[in-house]
Every structure is written in C-alpha cells, then in structure tokens.
Scaffold this motif. Structure first.
Motif, short mmCIF file in Angstrom:
data_model
loop_
_atom_site.label_atom_id
_atom_site.label_comp_id
_atom_site.label_asym_id
_atom_site.label_seq_id
_atom_site.Cartn_x
_atom_site.Cartn_y
_atom_site.Cartn_z
N UNK A 85 -16.10 -13.88 5.60
CA UNK A 85 -17.04 -13.83 4.47
C UNK A 85 -16.34 -14.31 3.21
N UNK A 86 -17.15 -14.80 2.27
CA UNK A 86 -16.59 -15.26 1.00
C UNK A 86 -17.57 -15.02 -0.13
N UNK A 87 -17.04 -14.91 -1.35
CA UNK A 87 -17.88 -14.65 -2.51
C UNK A 87 -17.41 -15.49 -3.68
N UNK A 88 -18.35 -16.10 -4.37
CA UNK A 88 -18.05 -16.85 -5.60
C UNK A 88 -18.05 -15.87 -6.77
N UNK A 89 -17.00 -15.89 -7.56
CA UNK A 89 -16.84 -14.86 -8.58
C UNK A 89 -17.85 -14.99 -9.71
N UNK A 90 -18.16 -16.21 -10.11
CA UNK A 90 -19.05 -16.39 -11.25
C UNK A 90 -20.47 -15.96 -10.94
N UNK A 91 -20.95 -16.26 -9.75
CA UNK A 91 -22.35 -15.98 -9.41
C UNK A 91 -22.51 -14.76 -8.53
N UNK A 92 -21.48 -14.40 -7.82
CA UNK A 92 -21.61 -13.30 -6.87
C UNK A 92 -22.25 -13.71 -5.56
N UNK A 93 -22.50 -14.99 -5.40
CA UNK A 93 -23.13 -15.43 -4.16
C UNK A 93 -22.15 -15.33 -3.00
N UNK A 94 -22.67 -14.99 -1.84
CA UNK A 94 -21.84 -14.77 -0.66
C UNK A 94 -22.28 -15.64 0.50
N UNK A 95 -21.34 -15.92 1.37
CA UNK A 95 -21.65 -16.56 2.64
C UNK A 95 -20.90 -15.80 3.73
N UNK A 96 -21.43 -15.88 4.94
CA UNK A 96 -20.86 -15.16 6.06
C UNK A 96 -20.75 -16.06 7.28
N UNK A 97 -19.80 -15.71 8.13
CA UNK A 97 -19.70 -16.40 9.41
C UNK A 97 -20.91 -16.04 10.26
N UNK A 98 -21.24 -16.92 11.17
CA UNK A 98 -22.43 -16.69 12.01
C UNK A 98 -22.32 -15.41 12.82
#
Length: 125
Positions: free
Chosen positions: A48-61
């Motif tokens: 998983x990862x998160x962009x600090x400025x927006x807080x948007x996240x992505x995850x592995x399938x």
C-alpha cells in the motif's frame, strides 16, 4: 531520516493487526510513504502507498479491502490496519518514505529514499 516500524506479531488466521511507522530525523519533505512486504523465499512486494499532500492511497490487488493505510500528518506516521489475515500474509513488513520525488510511483520500490527495518507478521492457520 529514520523509520521505526512496529506492531508486528503473531496472530491466528482471520485476526487483525495494526502496524505503525514513524519517520523522524533531520529536515525532509514527505511526499509519500509506502508499505512493502517480503515473505520467506520471495521478493519484496508492494502492499500500500499514500501520497502525503492529498492523502490518496493505492493498494495491491491482493489486499481486496482487508488492509487500510492511513496517516497522521502531525506525527509523520503511517498506519496499516490489517484484518481478515491469512497465512499467506506472513512476511516481514517494511515501511518506506519518498522524500526527493515530488510525484513518486507509489508501487515502485525505487520511488522511496529511506526504509525501515521491518516488522514481522506471522499468521497461523
């Protein structure tokens, strides 16, 4: 920059754990943070990862709604809430921070500049 990961341990299948990772030391810009894991005999993989400025996240399938990544800006800390854990989730979990790339590719290990020491998660069946 130091990353301190904690929260690992042993849990039975179906259980939950929350990992934490705090970044500290010096003056740096946090652009993103990520979680990766490495199981015995396997390569390190993105979780998983998160962009600090927006807080948007992505995850592995393979996450499939079982894991949630969140952050605490004031503490420069990220969390990984894991539920419905499976034996195949057993791995050393690493956190990482991207400080130089303004818009890093979250799933790419090369995007990250500093890595924590890892925390072991063991899920028993």
């Amino acid at each position: 920059v130091q990353l301190q990961a904690s929260g690992g341990g042993e849990v039975q299948a179906g259980g939950s754990l929350r990992l934490s990772c705090a970044a500290s030391g010096g003056t740096f810009s946090t652009n993103a943070m990520g979680w990766f894991r490495q199981a015995p005999g396997k390569e390190r993989e993105f979780v998983a990862g998160i962009r600090w400025s927006s807080g948007s996240t992505i995850y592995a399938d393979f996450v499939k709604g079982r894991l949630t990544m969140s952050r605490d800006n004031a503490k420069n800390t990220v969390y990984l809430q894991m539920s419905s854990l499976k034996p195949e989730d057993t791995a050393v979990y690493y956190c990482a921070v991207a400080t130089t790339r303004w818009f890093p590719v979250l799933a790419a290990p090369t995007s990250y500049d500093y890595w924590g020491q890892g925390t072991l998660v063991t899920v028993s069946s």
